[in-house]
Design a protein around this motif. Sequence first.
Motif, mmCIF file in Angstrom:
data_model
loop_
_atom_site.group_PDB
_atom_site.id
_atom_site.type_symbol
_atom_site.label_atom_id
_atom_site.label_comp_id
_atom_site.label_asym_id
_atom_site.label_seq_id
_atom_site.Cartn_x
_atom_site.Cartn_y
_atom_site.Cartn_z
ATOM 1 N N ARG A 170 0.837 -1.201 0.000
ATOM 2 C CA ARG A 170 0.000 0.000 0.000
ATOM 3 C C ARG A 170 0.872 1.250 0.000
ATOM 4 N NH1 ARG A 170 -4.238 0.291 4.656
ATOM 5 N NH2 ARG A 170 -4.832 -1.614 3.572
ATOM 6 N N ALA A 171 1.898 1.267 0.844
ATOM 7 C CA ALA A 171 2.801 2.417 0.913
ATOM 8 C C ALA A 171 3.558 2.594 -0.408
ATOM 9 C CB ALA A 171 3.784 2.246 2.060
ATOM 10 N N TYR A 173 4.730 5.585 -5.377
ATOM 11 C CA TYR A 173 4.747 5.673 -6.838
ATOM 12 C C TYR A 173 3.816 6.767 -7.344
ATOM 13 C CZ TYR A 173 7.386 1.294 -6.922
ATOM 14 O OH TYR A 173 8.346 0.324 -6.754
ATOM 15 N N ASP A 174 2.669 6.937 -6.703
ATOM 16 C CA ASP A 174 1.755 8.010 -7.095
ATOM 17 C C ASP A 174 2.395 9.379 -6.918
ATOM 18 O OD1 ASP A 174 -0.384 6.500 -8.031
ATOM 19 O OD2 ASP A 174 -1.402 6.460 -6.078
ATOM 20 N N ASP A 191 7.668 13.727 -15.692
ATOM 21 C CA ASP A 191 8.526 13.921 -16.856
ATOM 22 C C ASP A 191 9.988 13.555 -16.586
ATOM 23 O OD1 ASP A 191 8.881 15.990 -15.100
ATOM 24 O OD2 ASP A 191 8.906 17.563 -16.628
ATOM 25 N N SER A 192 10.245 12.895 -15.450
ATOM 26 C CA SER A 192 11.622 12.518 -15.117
ATOM 27 C C SER A 192 11.998 11.195 -15.789
ATOM 28 C CB SER A 192 11.782 12.386 -13.602
ATOM 29 O OG SER A 192 11.153 11.212 -13.144
ATOM 30 N N ASN A 193 13.271 10.851 -15.671
ATOM 31 C CA ASN A 193 13.746 9.617 -16.291
ATOM 32 C C ASN A 193 13.400 8.372 -15.479
ATOM 33 O OD1 ASN A 193 15.532 10.130 -14.201
ATOM 34 N ND2 ASN A 193 17.346 9.534 -15.369
ATOM 35 N N VAL A 194 12.761 8.532 -14.334
ATOM 36 C CA VAL A 194 12.358 7.373 -13.529
ATOM 37 C C VAL A 194 10.838 7.183 -13.481
ATOM 38 C CG1 VAL A 194 14.412 7.429 -12.075
ATOM 39 C CG2 VAL A 194 12.363 8.680 -11.374
ATOM 40 N N ALA A 195 10.100 8.062 -14.127
ATOM 41 C CA ALA A 195 8.639 7.998 -14.058
ATOM 42 C C ALA A 195 8.090 6.700 -14.649
ATOM 43 C CB ALA A 195 8.029 9.199 -14.766
ATOM 44 N N ASP A 196 8.662 6.255 -15.763
ATOM 45 C CA ASP A 196 8.160 5.011 -16.357
ATOM 46 C C ASP A 196 8.431 3.816 -15.442
ATOM 47 O OD1 ASP A 196 10.919 5.211 -16.887
ATOM 48 O OD2 ASP A 196 10.754 4.185 -18.817
#
Length: 79
Positions: free
Chosen positions: A2-3, A8-9, A17-22
């Motif tokens: 859950r955490a 991630y949200d 738009d960062s390089n880790v969002a995907d």
Amino acid sequence: YRAAVVYYDVILENYHDSNVADKAAIGKVKALIKRHKEAEAKTALASFYSSYPNSSMKDEANKLAAKLKINPDKLERVN
């Protein structure tokens, strides 16, 4: 898990738009699957495909789609 979904949200909302969002989007799908939230996982996966169409994580997303027994090409119709 859950955490993890909350974490991630936050990443997806503030750093979309960062390089880790995907990677965060895929992590969210995995955490939702672990929590047995398949409908939410499908929605999150559809969001991944629409938000990051050229992601290097696409193979991982396709594996998750297979695990959820859905066709990635039809995910935009899931809801």
